[in-house]
Scaffold this motif. Sequence first.
Motif, PDB file in Angstrom:
ATOM      1  N   GLU A  34      45.012  37.490  42.348  1.00 37.10           N
ATOM      2  CA  GLU A  34      45.191  38.728  43.112  1.00 37.10           C
ATOM      3  C   GLU A  34      44.630  39.923  42.343  1.00 37.10           C
ATOM      4  O   GLU A  34      43.976  40.800  42.922  1.00 37.10           O
ATOM      5  N   ILE A  35      44.874  39.966  41.014  1.00 40.13           N
ATOM      6  CA  ILE A  35      44.346  41.056  40.190  1.00 40.13           C
ATOM      7  C   ILE A  35      42.821  41.017  40.173  1.00 40.13           C
ATOM      8  O   ILE A  35      42.160  42.062  40.270  1.00 40.13           O
ATOM      9  N   ILE A  36      42.263  39.803  40.059  1.00 42.46           N
ATOM     10  CA  ILE A  36      40.805  39.673  40.038  1.00 42.46           C
ATOM     11  C   ILE A  36      40.200  40.177  41.354  1.00 42.46           C
ATOM     12  O   ILE A  36      39.195  40.900  41.364  1.00 42.46           O
ATOM     13  N   ASN A  91      35.823  28.593  33.061  1.00 45.87           N
ATOM     14  CA  ASN A  91      35.210  27.997  34.255  1.00 45.87           C
ATOM     15  C   ASN A  91      35.915  28.473  35.528  1.00 45.87           C
ATOM     16  O   ASN A  91      35.266  28.707  36.556  1.00 45.87           O
ATOM     17  N   GLN A  92      37.257  28.615  35.462  1.00 47.93           N
ATOM     18  CA  GLN A  92      37.993  29.114  36.623  1.00 47.93           C
ATOM     19  C   GLN A  92      37.627  30.564  36.927  1.00 47.93           C
ATOM     20  O   GLN A  92      37.486  30.944  38.096  1.00 47.93           O
ATOM     21  N   GLY A 127      33.625  34.636  40.106  1.00 47.42           N
ATOM     22  CA  GLY A 127      32.541  35.591  39.864  1.00 47.42           C
ATOM     23  C   GLY A 127      32.707  36.412  38.603  1.00 47.42           C
ATOM     24  O   GLY A 127      31.984  37.388  38.404  1.00 47.42           O
ATOM     25  N   ILE A 128      33.639  36.035  37.723  1.00 48.06           N
ATOM     26  CA  ILE A 128      33.884  36.766  36.482  1.00 48.06           C
ATOM     27  C   ILE A 128      33.321  35.947  35.315  1.00 48.06           C
ATOM     28  O   ILE A 128      33.678  34.783  35.138  1.00 48.06           O
ATOM     29  N   SER A 143      27.338  39.645  35.740  1.00 49.61           N
ATOM     30  CA  SER A 143      27.439  39.268  37.144  1.00 49.61           C
ATOM     31  C   SER A 143      27.449  40.521  38.005  1.00 49.61           C
ATOM     32  O   SER A 143      27.378  41.645  37.493  1.00 49.61           O
ATOM     33  N   GLU A 144      27.570  40.333  39.323  1.00 51.61           N
ATOM     34  CA  GLU A 144      27.615  41.484  40.233  1.00 51.61           C
ATOM     35  C   GLU A 144      28.880  42.300  40.032  1.00 51.61           C
ATOM     36  O   GLU A 144      28.992  43.422  40.538  1.00 51.61           O
ATOM     37  N   TYR A 145      29.864  41.743  39.292  1.00 48.77           N
ATOM     38  CA  TYR A 145      31.122  42.452  39.052  1.00 48.77           C
ATOM     39  C   TYR A 145      31.213  42.992  37.624  1.00 48.77           C
ATOM     40  O   TYR A 145      32.284  43.101  37.044  1.00 48.77           O
ATOM     41  N   GLY A 146      30.063  43.311  37.072  1.00 50.68           N
ATOM     42  CA  GLY A 146      30.065  43.967  35.785  1.00 50.68           C
ATOM     43  C   GLY A 146      29.723  43.049  34.627  1.00 50.68           C
ATOM     44  O   GLY A 146      29.427  41.866  34.803  1.00 50.68           O
TER      45      GLY A 146
END
Length: 483
Positions: free
Chosen positions: A15-17, A56-57, A62-63, A74-77
């Motif tokens: 949820e935080i991610i 890996n998780q 996407g992190i 990645s696209e998330y920084g």
Amino acid sequence: PESTSDDGVSKQTEEIIEFYKSIVTDSDGGISLVVAMTKIDKPGIDVDESRIRIENQLMQHGIIAESFGSTAESEYGPPVQLIPVSGKTGEGLDDLIDGLVLQSEVMDLRADHTSRGEGIVMDARMDKGLGIVADCIIRWGSIQRGDVLVSGTNSGKIKALKDMSNGILKQALPSQPVRILGLKSLPKAGDPIVCVESEEKAEQLVERRKVLQAKEAAPDQASSSTAAELQVTGRAAQESSKLRFIHEKYDMDMDHESDSIRIPVVVKADADGTLAALRESLVALGEVSKHDLIIDPIISGIGPLTITEVQTAIDSGAPVFMFNVKVLDRETTSLVEANNVKFKSNNVIYSILDDAKDVFAQFLPPTVIDHVHGSALVKAVFEINNAKEKIAGLNVTDGTIYKSQGKTPDDGTLDCYFRVLRDGVQISPNGEKVTASSLRKFKEAVEEIRRGEECGLGLEGFDDIRQGDVIECYSKHEKRLFL
């Protein structure tokens, strides 16, 4: 966020991610992520293996972790730090602090310490000698003794300002953790705190927030009816009404057609943050169980267990779980012991969860299984008492044949029953417990016959026995289930 070394990325971390991902693309570098891998002190944990699994998780969300290299953005920084820590031993906490400091320097985070203070409540509790104690982080400006604070629908004037070692502070600056004394009621973990001009201004702000909350949380007719039941005058009447409500909820109003097993629990902790963590962890045990369990915290609160809460636990059959709470007083202890209330207390949360699994397992219906003591081949069939009774001449081929009481591996005894198999198919009544009318070795009545020996066996109420049949001696016993 945190991920445990044994369970990996939890639902809360996911949820935080997702929240982070929803705002990071529009933040223009104003937000970043650091992941703590907790519980590395647990026995059997391979830190390196756990790190690889969590990395890996995270990648599936996407992190990208730093171990993949600084260019693996990645696209998330940019890549995020993954730091192994143990809340129990303190291992890795200095690394976590260093990582946070480094990240703040890279992001060039700054705050104005000359303006009116703002912050966030990390935890809050009721201390017997100090009153309301709120542990907070200052995010902007500064606060000092005598300032007037508002947090949610709570307010108060700072009577004392301390650091985390209980040392007295004159002033708290941005990013500083502080312990605040002086709030009139208990704030919630996560609530923001703000300094205001005066106590009058604080009261106005609190009243305005209460009105807004009341409008947003307008109860439906059903919840209004429930609330009306509890709105009685006098403390004794309130307690009586509450106990009656709990009793009706769990003893009379349960949905008997449902296959779910509802387990009421009483949850107590030393602070608001730990209370929420324990309550959510207990509820999660039911959600992840292979059985259909619903863990329902009927009472959750901060501080020692009260007589009223014990009485509620007695009436509802609820076990009590306490985290880092002082021992019970003599009266409460006597009531708990006299009524055999299931009571578990610890200052390590996953020790409480291990205890909870054992306690919740006791609510599961046991599985009845057959324990076969032995089997024998019918060599011949003899008619006695003018052909009114048949005796099977047996050769015991496996185990032991008992007449009435069979032995168990733990030196106990169980009632014995018999079934007759013909060509591998049971022909004796299924569901009926066929017992022995006699068991003899030659002419002597005996209680048991072992493998390799021969005997004569008569069955009570069943005589359809032929040469070549197989007779099994068995017992039924209950097997305890586990979560």
